[in-house]
Design an enzyme around this catalytic site. Structure first.
Site, PDB file in Angstrom:
ATOM      1  N   ASN A 230       0.847  -1.193   0.000  1.00 56.48           N
ATOM      2  CA  ASN A 230       0.000   0.000   0.000  1.00 56.48           C
ATOM      3  C   ASN A 230       0.883   1.243   0.000  1.00 56.48           C
ATOM      4  O   ASN A 230       2.108   1.134   0.067  1.00 56.48           O
ATOM      5  CB  ASN A 230      -0.960  -0.027   1.193  1.00 56.48           C
ATOM      6  CG  ASN A 230      -0.220  -0.059   2.508  1.00 56.48           C
ATOM      7  OD1 ASN A 230       0.432   0.907   2.881  1.00 56.48           O
ATOM      8  ND2 ASN A 230      -0.278  -1.195   3.199  1.00 56.48           N
ATOM      9  N   ARG A 231       0.271   2.406  -0.068  1.00 57.28           N
ATOM     10  CA  ARG A 231       1.035   3.635  -0.309  1.00 57.28           C
ATOM     11  C   ARG A 231       1.529   4.309   0.969  1.00 57.28           C
ATOM     12  O   ARG A 231       2.050   5.426   0.921  1.00 57.28           O
ATOM     13  CB  ARG A 231       0.184   4.608  -1.118  1.00 57.28           C
ATOM     14  CG  ARG A 231       0.024   4.138  -2.566  1.00 57.28           C
ATOM     15  CD  ARG A 231      -0.983   4.982  -3.305  1.00 57.28           C
ATOM     16  NE  ARG A 231      -0.753   6.404  -3.091  1.00 57.28           N
ATOM     17  CZ  ARG A 231      -1.713   7.321  -3.113  1.00 57.28           C
ATOM     18  NH1 ARG A 231      -2.960   6.966  -3.322  1.00 57.28           N
ATOM     19  NH2 ARG A 231      -1.417   8.587  -2.905  1.00 57.28           N
TER      20      ARG A 231
END
Ligand code: CTP
Length: 441
Positions: A230-231
């Site tokens: 994920n970011r």
């Protein structure tokens, strides 16, 4: 005025301890010094004595003319046990420089001189600033000793990099500069002493509190090179860790794939997957007062991980996924009285606060910090954030868009009432009811 005891061990960096003592006195603290025999070969007790205005002790059998008093205090009319009196009355024990030998003795509980005996008897926070040759600093024995000390809550001020005492040698091992040492001690000294001013930066309920922060985003492997991730950059978690440390907390970061430098004075446990993050959190949780669960933890992972790289000519892989454990809800379910848990949730748009409140109660939390990722320029992998903090007691605090360091300060301000003494009742209530069952991940 706080009482600072400085322990000086052998090494050329002992000269920096003189300046450290001077800066501490200038900052209004009362300073006494104990030296190891080896350190007196580099800087004599007369120099420390001249700067502190107090006798310097080197041997466990030395008589203390001030009988354990710090400058500015009356000497007692009875003689306390010399090697215990100074440290028992200290608000903070700073050991700088700590040689490789002294570090090893501290890690293993040896008490063969006044400095190490005092360290073993210390009930105040202990800050250790190592200084040594870079080969000694990198030696696995030194690394292991540092870990032992950190695990026991000793705050380590890491040495800097540069030219070392032996001609032509360069590397990590130089004692941190006196101003850095004073900055590391400042939050721990801020609340101490009768006349210490209470300022906006006073540590409030954070001093000595054991805070566990999770940061970053987990990665779940698909094959030997690919993962589901994920970011999350870890910036918000690291900002919270830095702020809690600055306020005097003892901070451990469970750090999932973060490429930022560790905030000074914190202990970092690197992890990769949700399962590793869970194991690290479970190992740390019992000695934690507050869990700040800022990491973005994967909800699902591939059921099977290919041992080698999946090849394109085999066509698109069929990925079967399974749920990971909800770490936060699991820890909330086994909390002790007095432990506090705070969740973080990225939510979209209008329903963000309502979703947050539902998560707070479903996971059995004390508070939840929500950021609305529908708003442009805030949230994942950005320097800024804007959050709403909801507490189990019904509180709602909005923090407008600001740099993550400022948001972290506002979040800690909003969480401080979690230690309101009247909350004991809430502890009992939470423990009786247990957290609401989680509805899967
Ligand atoms: N969390 C956790 N373990 C997981 C997933 C999430 O501990 N497997 C924690 C996060 O670190 C965060 C909080 O739970 O502090 C809320 O995370 P979030 O992803 O918003 O919650 P979920 O329960 O996964 O709900 P959603 O369906 O919105 O993803």
């Amino acid at each position: 005025m706080a009482r600072l005891l400085i322990g000086v061990s052998g090494g050329i960096a002992a000269y920096k301890a003189l300046e450290t003592a001077r800066l501490a006195i200038k900052a209004g603290h009362s300073v006494r010094v104990v030296q190891t025999e080896a350190s007196t070969r580099f800087v004599g007790p007369a120099s420390f004595s001249a700067i502190t205005g107090a006798p310097v002790l080197c041997d466990a059998f030395d008589d203390d003319p001030l009988r354990g008093a710090y400058p500015g205090e009356p000497a007692r009319d009875w003689a306390p046990i010399t090697h215990l009196a100074l440290v028992q009355r200290a608000d903070l024990f700073l050991i700088a420089p700590a040689s490789a030998n002294t570090l090893a003795k501290l890690a293993h509980g040896l008490a063969d001189n006044l400095l190490t005996t005092a360290a073993l008897a210390a009930t105040c926070p202990v800050v250790v600033a190592p200084a040594m040759n870079h080969h000694m600093w990198r030696h696995p024995a030194t690394r292991a000793n540092l870990e032992l000390l950190r695990a026991r809550g000793v705050i380590i001020v890491e040495p800097g990099e540069g030219d070392l005492a032996s001609r032509g040698e360069h590397g990590a091992g130089r004692l941190a500069e006196p101003a850095e040492l004073i900055a590391a001690c400042a939050p721990l000294l801020a609340g101490a002493g009768e006349s210490a001013p209470v300022t906006a930066t006073s540590p409030g309920p954070w001093l000595g509190r054991r805070v566990l922060v999770t940061a970053g985003g987990t990665r779940e492997p698909i094959d030997s090179v690919r993962f589901i991730g994920n970011r999350s950059s870890g910036r918000m978690g690291y900002a919270l860790a830095a702020e809690a440390r600055r306020r005097g907390a003892e901070v451990t970061i469970v750090s999932a794939n973060v490429s930022l430098p560790a905030p000074p004075g914190t202990r970092v446990l690197p992890v990769g997957t949700a399962a590793e993050l869970q194991a690290a959190c479970e190992a740390e949780f019992d000695r934690t007062d507050l869990l700040l669960m800022a990491a973005a933890v994967a909800d699902f992972r591939p059921t099977a991980v290919a041992a080698t790289k999946l090849k394109k000519d085999h066509g698109p892989p069929q990925l079967a996924l399974e749920a990971t454990t909800d770490v936060l809800a699991t820890l909330a379910a086994r909390r002790h009285p007095g432990q506090r848990l705070v969740g973080f949730a990225a939510e979209h748009g209008d329903g963000a606060v309502a979703y947050g409140r539902e998560k707070l109660s479903r996971k059995g939390l004390d508070a939840i910090v929500i950021n609305d990722i529908a708003a442009p320029g805030i949230g994942f992998d950005t320097p800024d954030n804007a959050v709403t903090i909801l507490t189990a007691a019904g509180g709602e605090h909005r923090v407008a868009r600001a740099a993550k360091a400022q948001v972290a300060a506002a979040v800690l301000d909003a969480l401080a009432p979690l230690w309101d003494p009247s909350d004991k009742e809430r502890d009992d209530r939470t423990l009786r009811a247990g957290p609401a069952r989680t509805a899967g991940v």
